[in-house]
Design an enzyme around this catalytic site. Structure first.
Site, PDB file in Angstrom:
ATOM      1  N   TYR A  69      77.476  49.900   7.144  1.00 28.29           N
ATOM      2  CA  TYR A  69      76.517  49.746   6.060  1.00 28.29           C
ATOM      3  C   TYR A  69      75.590  48.581   6.378  1.00 28.29           C
ATOM      4  CZ  TYR A  69      74.697  48.841   1.372  1.00 28.29           C
ATOM      5  OH  TYR A  69      73.879  48.651   0.287  1.00 28.29           O
ATOM      6  N   LYS A 109      75.253  54.121   7.112  1.00 33.37           N
ATOM      7  CA  LYS A 109      74.397  54.179   5.936  1.00 33.37           C
ATOM      8  C   LYS A 109      73.450  52.999   6.013  1.00 33.37           C
ATOM      9  CE  LYS A 109      73.758  53.863   1.323  1.00 33.37           C
ATOM     10  NZ  LYS A 109      74.155  54.086  -0.005  1.00 33.37           N
TER      11      LYS A 109
END
Lengths: 297, 297, 297, 297
Positions: free
Chosen positions: D137, D165
């Protein structure tokens, strides 16, 4: 003058310069001829790839004149203006229009920060200084201002402000613009954005420095998208992407000029303090151009 | 030409303009006369307070000519040049020198980012285009480049690069500059820095937009510091500080021009897209000018 | 508890850690003893030099306990708290106070941006969770918020919010704070600011990571300034400056820990992902420490 | 544990909290049940919408336990870990895995800046602390580091680092990632990016805070894209866009929590210093939720 809506591939023309900083007119005319034969849909002299902020008025004037003459009304010419002051921009816009262009690309380099009210007043004044269609330009990386969606909504009320080229690479903002303004303003993708995406959300074309060196590949991406073959367009976009990465890393004008020199167009080096592509950059660029078919392999 | 080292208070002159953007020559001459009588040590036309990035060549030329003539060799005139391209800056520097100035303030507005090598090459070329002393200028807030200490070390080797005005407001960087370069380059404080501190670490003067409206107060701060009465200088600096805060908040040229108008100098408004001071800003400025004794209370 | 106003040199203590990340208690006690003998005026465990954001609650608790015990009320201990949530910060402040500290340094690391209202509510809640004096801390480079002058004005109304340590290095903002708040809040200089200047405008002391390795030199600068020998203080500040530059370049905790190891304190390495000083950095640091007399030459 | 590849819509679960900051377990279980019945493909507790950086360890542990229990292996649970230190992150990852999750979402809040080498070492250590798939992330707006493409290339060599992500909203970077890494790492769109575009370049799903309040609409966009009906997907994306704009403007957790309260889920307010949605924001949000069909009109 070519009176119809602008769409498709509009290469940002480089400004061919001698070492002394003079316009090389014949290489420019040859490049224009070459690009039109390759099928580009329009031409944009004096964008940032064209080093507009670094050129004096006389060089800019000749750049437009030679482009208009060489284009010979086969494709529209949308010429950049580039002035920090509003009076200067109005005068430059009016003079440029008289040179026979089909539209103005309104670039505003800046020094002190500007708020919405100042930005709107500037571009409204520029739009009212001409009768031709105006394309708004913004590249927040190199400016001390940016268009808010509200500012664009106000500016879209000017009848001849018809296009926007947003070089922020911020697709969230592009989404906000298209969902707020609908088709009151038409989007052109720029070099650092992803044209594939701009086309998918309704963009009408792509103004691009790299299109000088990869006109056919740029047109193919546009046409594939226009025909709704989106996965195929995505594959083309991916294939071309390394070129974009290189152009961002090594400086845009330097790359486009070096690429054109490799293709046989003697367009010279960028105006200092911009730098020429260094040997490592040239090698990287040459390899990439071969990979995308823009140089014989 | 006044041949000696620059030091003390150098107001950044505003450029008095009509609504149509023409230079108002008499108000400029009057302002110059006024400031010299107040005791300023030099004059700097065409800094950023002087809106240099927004003016055309002819206006800039006249601005320098009128200043030089009005100053009449009583104080040195260090005039700004302001061009994005290196050839343009060289030409502007050479032309400015011929107008009879005592030094050049080299400002480089920018568009594309520049690295050290490009920055050094630009200012070296400018320095070599003239014989007079050159003051380097940087304001990283409004540029896409900044001087590294290494770049300054290289540039300080040019014999006529003698001064630096760093408008970053970053005193840590100023410390690094003075500890690295010693007296090979002399520091001028700028508007957004804290001149008190610059004087304490060895700075020679203060080039300042606000000094147009508070020449006596600026001189007092400089003289107190020069005499080593540091706590007293600190008290003066604190007293003047609200003026700086207001000038930063409401835009520099707009404030200086509005303040001068209040003092009876019809210098007009800044060139659009810069904005005029709004009524709230005028009221705030007026109060502050009274508080520091720059307007009758 | 040592009940009087804080002033002078407060080293930011490093947190001595084993490779496994456990607190090394004896080296900490030895360092505290050493610094007090050198004459420091206070101690600040769990600042950012102390790697507070990277430590778990138990390690932080022991860090404070050992420091308080080793200091033995000879100098005040102002301990950092460091929590992103307001409830967490309140609890940490209350628990820290019970460990016998003389004051709290309130650090707020952050994730989502915060506005003035949120910032004021957070620090007010922290202040009300304790009875001891609170030092506000801000370092905008590493946070998504900063104190506005207005926010500080509100916070200064809390009786136990008495000090501010602003690590922005922005002296213009410090000027605005002292001219707006006067002595309602007392300033401590931080590592990246220039203590010389903070002292000149009325600052009461210097909380500093480097003071762990140069306690005598830090005290000398403070005392010289306190006695109004400003040019001499400026010379000391310049002499020490290369240390600051190195510490900024090579990462603060890594430098202070490496310097202490060179001086014979086995404080270990910073907690990953922070990095250890590399060999080049060690050599540069060692030379600088010799130059300022912090290592035998 | 649900052993297969993650794809589709993974709502970022909010963390329902009482005013005192305690987890509200039943509303969480109800929300999980509701979302699974609506057809979501997975669940992500303890992302940034879940306020992970603000929660203590015990609250985070219970958040995961309740989610895993309520999901009852019907959909995969990918739980966030959120620690600034590498040892802390490794321990948190290992403990989280033992709670029965199907994957880890590795978030690293930060204080001091980190370079590539430090970033790679951190996430590699986290990956090696667990056996389950890891989703990297990054949200550079709220961190002092970001993944370079080179760092991702190194990290993709860890067998269980399988997803990324990237919440930068920078589609140019996403293009560079997919063209460089191909399918060695699978992309999830995030809230602030444009999922339409991520799907078009090969992204496998969408981890999204707003999906808590618009699960059906999010699924419809995903399914339409998956079936290659791109113009239709673009129309859906445009229709949902105002929701994104509102969520960005008014703060993510506050909006999702307020929206869920409107839909009858008593999830409470965000943890201070985060703020609750103000009345103006509530009205704007309510209107938008009606417009997209997420509240009865």
């Amino acid at each position: 003058m070519v009176a119809k809506a602008f769409k498709g591939i509009f290469p940002y023309l480089v400004t061919p310069l001698t070492e002394a900083g003079r316009l090389k007119e014949q290489p420019l005319a040859d490049l224009v001829e070459h690009l039109i034969r390759k099928g580009v849909h329009g031409l944009t002299p004096l964008g940032s790839t064209g080093e507009a902020p670094y050129l004096d008025r006389e060089t800019k004037r000749r750049m437009v004149e030679v482009t208009v003459q060489a284009a010979a009304e086969r494709v529209p010419v949308v010429a950049g203006i580039c002035s920090m002051s509003t009076p200067g921009a109005m005068q430059e816009a009016a003079e440029t229009e008289k040179l026979g262009v089909d539209g103005i690309l309104a670039v505003m380099p800046s020094y002190f920060p500007l708020n919405d009210r100042q930005v709107v007043a500037h571009f409204r004044a520029v739009a009212r200084a001409v009768a031709c269609p105006v394309t708004l330009y913004t590249n927040p990386k190199f400016q001390t201002w940016d268009f808010s969606v509200d500012a664009l909504r106000e500016l879209a009320e000017e009848p001849n402000i018809q296009y926007l080229k947003d070089a922020s690479g911020n697709v969230g903002k592009l989404m906000s613009i298209v969902t707020t303004l609908g088709d009151r303003i038409k989007l052109f993708s720029d070099t650092s954005s992803v044209p594939l995406f701009v086309f998918l959300i309704g963009g009408v074309g792509w103004m691009s420095g790299p299109a000088c060196v990869i006109p056919e590949q740029s047109i193919a991406l546009y046409e594939t998208a226009r025909q709704g073959r989106w996965e195929e367009a995505a594959a083309l976009q991916k294939k071309q992407w390394p070129l974009n990465v290189a152009f961002q890393r090594y400086s845009l004008s330097a790359c486009v000029k070096a690429g054109l020199e490799m293709q046989g167009f003697p367009v010279g080096s960028p105006m200092p303090p911009q730098k020429q592509l260094d040997p490592e950059g040239r090698r990287a660029l040459e390899k990439i151009l071969r990979d995308v078919g823009a140089l014989p392999s």
